[in-house]
Design a protein around this motif. Sequence first.
Motif, mmCIF file in Angstrom:
data_model
loop_
_atom_site.group_PDB
_atom_site.id
_atom_site.type_symbol
_atom_site.label_atom_id
_atom_site.label_comp_id
_atom_site.label_asym_id
_atom_site.label_seq_id
_atom_site.Cartn_x
_atom_site.Cartn_y
_atom_site.Cartn_z
ATOM 1 N N GLY A 121 0.814 -1.210 0.000
ATOM 2 C CA GLY A 121 0.000 0.000 0.000
ATOM 3 C C GLY A 121 0.843 1.254 0.000
ATOM 4 O O GLY A 121 2.085 1.210 -0.092
ATOM 5 N N ASN A 122 0.191 2.396 0.158
ATOM 6 C CA ASN A 122 0.887 3.678 0.102
ATOM 7 C C ASN A 122 1.892 3.865 1.237
ATOM 8 O O ASN A 122 2.844 4.625 1.104
ATOM 9 C CB ASN A 122 -0.139 4.827 0.152
ATOM 10 C CG ASN A 122 -0.931 4.927 -1.139
ATOM 11 O OD1 ASN A 122 -0.424 4.646 -2.213
ATOM 12 N ND2 ASN A 122 -2.189 5.318 -1.030
ATOM 13 N N VAL A 227 3.507 3.528 -17.692
ATOM 14 C CA VAL A 227 4.747 3.413 -16.921
ATOM 15 C C VAL A 227 5.501 2.152 -17.335
ATOM 16 O O VAL A 227 4.917 1.204 -17.864
ATOM 17 C CB VAL A 227 4.465 3.367 -15.401
ATOM 18 C CG1 VAL A 227 3.869 4.676 -14.917
ATOM 19 C CG2 VAL A 227 3.551 2.204 -15.046
ATOM 20 N N GLU A 228 6.786 2.166 -17.096
ATOM 21 C CA GLU A 228 7.625 1.016 -17.423
ATOM 22 C C GLU A 228 7.282 -0.152 -16.496
ATOM 23 O O GLU A 228 6.936 0.042 -15.330
ATOM 24 C CB GLU A 228 9.101 1.384 -17.254
ATOM 25 C CG GLU A 228 9.553 2.501 -18.180
ATOM 26 C CD GLU A 228 10.877 3.109 -17.753
ATOM 27 O OE1 GLU A 228 11.697 3.402 -18.642
ATOM 28 O OE2 GLU A 228 11.081 3.310 -16.537
ATOM 29 N N SER A 232 9.342 1.762 -11.196
ATOM 30 C CA SER A 232 9.323 2.182 -9.797
ATOM 31 C C SER A 232 7.931 2.140 -9.175
ATOM 32 O O SER A 232 6.993 2.781 -9.672
ATOM 33 C CB SER A 232 9.884 3.598 -9.676
ATOM 34 O OG SER A 232 9.641 4.144 -8.400
ATOM 35 N N LEU A 233 7.806 1.402 -8.082
ATOM 36 C CA LEU A 233 6.553 1.377 -7.327
ATOM 37 C C LEU A 233 6.239 2.765 -6.781
ATOM 38 O O LEU A 233 5.083 3.203 -6.799
ATOM 39 C CB LEU A 233 6.656 0.369 -6.177
ATOM 40 C CG LEU A 233 5.525 0.395 -5.144
ATOM 41 C CD1 LEU A 233 4.188 0.040 -5.785
ATOM 42 C CD2 LEU A 233 5.833 -0.544 -3.982
ATOM 43 N N GLY A 234 7.241 3.477 -6.293
ATOM 44 C CA GLY A 234 7.017 4.807 -5.737
ATOM 45 C C GLY A 234 6.459 5.769 -6.761
ATOM 46 O O GLY A 234 5.541 6.557 -6.465
ATOM 47 N N VAL A 235 6.989 5.740 -7.976
ATOM 48 C CA VAL A 235 6.481 6.601 -9.045
ATOM 49 C C VAL A 235 5.036 6.246 -9.356
ATOM 50 O O VAL A 235 4.174 7.119 -9.502
ATOM 51 C CB VAL A 235 7.361 6.464 -10.301
ATOM 52 C CG1 VAL A 235 6.664 7.050 -11.524
ATOM 53 C CG2 VAL A 235 8.705 7.144 -10.078
ATOM 54 N N ARG A 236 4.767 4.954 -9.451
ATOM 55 C CA ARG A 236 3.410 4.509 -9.774
ATOM 56 C C ARG A 236 2.422 4.963 -8.695
ATOM 57 O O ARG A 236 1.325 5.434 -9.004
ATOM 58 C CB ARG A 236 3.403 2.990 -9.914
ATOM 59 C CG ARG A 236 2.150 2.441 -10.572
ATOM 60 C CD ARG A 236 2.358 1.010 -11.020
ATOM 61 N NE ARG A 236 2.311 0.054 -9.933
ATOM 62 C CZ ARG A 236 3.317 -0.730 -9.570
ATOM 63 N NH1 ARG A 236 4.489 -0.659 -10.193
ATOM 64 N NH2 ARG A 236 3.189 -1.594 -8.578
ATOM 65 N N GLN A 237 2.828 4.845 -7.434
ATOM 66 C CA GLN A 237 1.942 5.268 -6.347
ATOM 67 C C GLN A 237 1.678 6.769 -6.403
ATOM 68 O O GLN A 237 0.548 7.214 -6.185
ATOM 69 C CB GLN A 237 2.560 4.891 -4.998
ATOM 70 C CG GLN A 237 2.525 3.401 -4.698
ATOM 71 C CD GLN A 237 3.163 3.070 -3.366
ATOM 72 O OE1 GLN A 237 4.030 3.804 -2.891
ATOM 73 N NE2 GLN A 237 2.758 1.969 -2.765
ATOM 74 N N TRP A 451 7.614 -6.012 -6.092
ATOM 75 C CA TRP A 451 7.022 -4.743 -5.700
ATOM 76 C C TRP A 451 6.904 -3.805 -6.902
ATOM 77 O O TRP A 451 6.002 -2.979 -6.971
ATOM 78 C CB TRP A 451 7.900 -4.063 -4.655
ATOM 79 C CG TRP A 451 7.576 -4.424 -3.244
ATOM 80 C CD1 TRP A 451 6.679 -5.356 -2.805
ATOM 81 C CD2 TRP A 451 8.161 -3.841 -2.083
ATOM 82 N NE1 TRP A 451 6.675 -5.395 -1.437
ATOM 83 C CE2 TRP A 451 7.571 -4.489 -0.967
ATOM 84 C CE3 TRP A 451 9.122 -2.859 -1.871
ATOM 85 C CZ2 TRP A 451 7.917 -4.151 0.339
ATOM 86 C CZ3 TRP A 451 9.468 -2.530 -0.580
ATOM 87 C CH2 TRP A 451 8.871 -3.167 0.523
ATOM 88 N N HIS A 452 7.841 -3.916 -7.815
ATOM 89 C CA HIS A 452 7.964 -2.951 -8.907
ATOM 90 C C HIS A 452 7.431 -3.497 -10.228
ATOM 91 O O HIS A 452 7.759 -2.970 -11.290
ATOM 92 C CB HIS A 452 9.422 -2.519 -9.047
ATOM 93 C CG HIS A 452 9.998 -1.960 -7.777
ATOM 94 N ND1 HIS A 452 9.788 -0.662 -7.374
ATOM 95 C CD2 HIS A 452 10.747 -2.548 -6.795
ATOM 96 C CE1 HIS A 452 10.393 -0.453 -6.209
ATOM 97 N NE2 HIS A 452 10.970 -1.583 -5.838
ATOM 98 N N CYS A 453 6.626 -4.543 -10.143
ATOM 99 C CA CYS A 453 6.062 -5.163 -11.349
ATOM 100 C C CYS A 453 4.540 -5.171 -11.259
ATOM 101 O O CYS A 453 3.977 -5.519 -10.216
ATOM 102 C CB CYS A 453 6.560 -6.605 -11.500
ATOM 103 S SG CYS A 453 8.348 -6.772 -11.617
ATOM 104 N N GLN A 454 3.896 -4.810 -12.350
ATOM 105 C CA GLN A 454 2.443 -4.916 -12.405
ATOM 106 C C GLN A 454 2.001 -6.245 -13.012
ATOM 107 O O GLN A 454 0.888 -6.693 -12.771
ATOM 108 C CB GLN A 454 1.854 -3.754 -13.222
ATOM 109 C CG GLN A 454 2.068 -2.386 -12.596
ATOM 110 C CD GLN A 454 1.249 -1.314 -13.281
ATOM 111 O OE1 GLN A 454 0.015 -1.329 -13.235
ATOM 112 N NE2 GLN A 454 1.924 -0.372 -13.930
#
Length: 487
Positions: A121-122, A227-228, A232-237, A451-454
């Motif tokens: 989560g955030n 997004v790539e 980055s999970l942080g960027v996506r959030q 964490w960094h993969c969708q």
Amino acid sequence: MSRAKPGQDEGSITAGSDFLQLDIADAPPGGRADWLAAQLRLAMSDGRLPVGSRLPATRVLAAELSVSRGVVTEAYQRLIEDGHVAGRGRGGTVVVAVPISVPEHTSTSLSTTDMFRSTPGNEIFDSYRSAPARYDLSPGVPDLAAFPRTAWLRAERAVFNSLEPSAFGYGDPRGTPAMRIAVANWLARTRGIRADPSEVLIVAGVAQALGLLAQVLRTDGITQVAVEDPGSLGVRQTLVNCGLETPPVPVDSAGLRVDSLVASGVDAVMMTPAHQFPTGVILDGERRRQLMRWGGLIIEDDYDAEHRYDRPPVPALRAMLAENVCYAGSVSKLLAPALRIGWLLVPSRYRDAAVAAKRNADLGNAALPQLVLAELMASGELERQLRFLRRRHIRRRDAMIAAVRTHLPCAVVHGAAAGLHLMITFDADFADVDLAGAALSRGVKVQPLSWHCQRPYRPGLIMGYAANPPSEIAEGVKLLGQVVRSH
């Protein structure tokens, strides 16, 4: 006169020191400096050497332990590189920071289980940063002990010696003129970007740049930013929290798949073309040409662009496509995240809206740190700092690669030519979140690749090396190897 050597008769003195009751006999053969550094770290952690304590002179301690002075000097140097002690000239070597220490064998707590769930989560990064670890191999953490304090103070004095009273008032929300000039010159020298200082918007890091851009783009009718993936999970959030959808676009060995981007039908994409996070690949020439033909809006995070070691520099996309690229950068990885200073360049059609969003957010960044950083950049100190960091990072990167080869022979290393981290992947069937959680319970902090993969991706870990001396990197990866073997 007796000719007996030490240890040959009952009257001889065993090599040891009253200081911390150190007994060199406990040190492993060939590892005396490592052993001594570890003993000193332990004494700092448990309170026997609090901040302000002075270590014995290297000559004195070497004589007490009956070792060469080089052994003690090397141990002290490792603690200096670690940021735990500092040389004070005639004042000796003084403890300046206490290392975090956690038990090597602790059960996985509920908080750790929550932290490494499959859909973070955030709050994930707040929890992650606050979790204690003996070996913190977090990606994206720069060498905070290397902050150029002396140069910063010198620049600060230079600024205050010439500062007019008006400089202490409210300023331009775009940033101080001196800072915008310094950034424009820096980008021209290091990234090939030609920008007038009036085009530069000073922001509180890349995270704020993304937040401001999200406001501007939503007003312009853009609701999706691709997004790539991995990315980055942080960027996506950040983008999602600002009300934007983030459809994934796959990344391969040549960078973002532009054909997949075109097929997605989106009008904007967020990218790290100079050093893709987390894979470390560079967007190649053909993909850049495809982007030019695509014609959509590109948000370029120039992530780790300065930190390159085994490859030539690659130009920023902004240098080639100024009216199609929103460019963001910062000094967080070069100096320190605590400064919260970055910059944003946007196409002319968005410039007024971006400035208005910044004004409404905070009336502009604090002016005084901007002026000091501008002086640091104009004086050449920032480039000297970059050269210094590159040499240090190469040693630490090489130590991590060597440790991975020794203790994780089943892992594949990615992204070694640049950046502050390595990505490793495994040809195995297990959950990398479980692996990262088990590693943290053993005192090693890393991030799971998932964490960094969708979309589904092979298991892996992301490990930072910039903030740790080679000896701690080796020990951390060794423990990580034990965790992997237990899985």
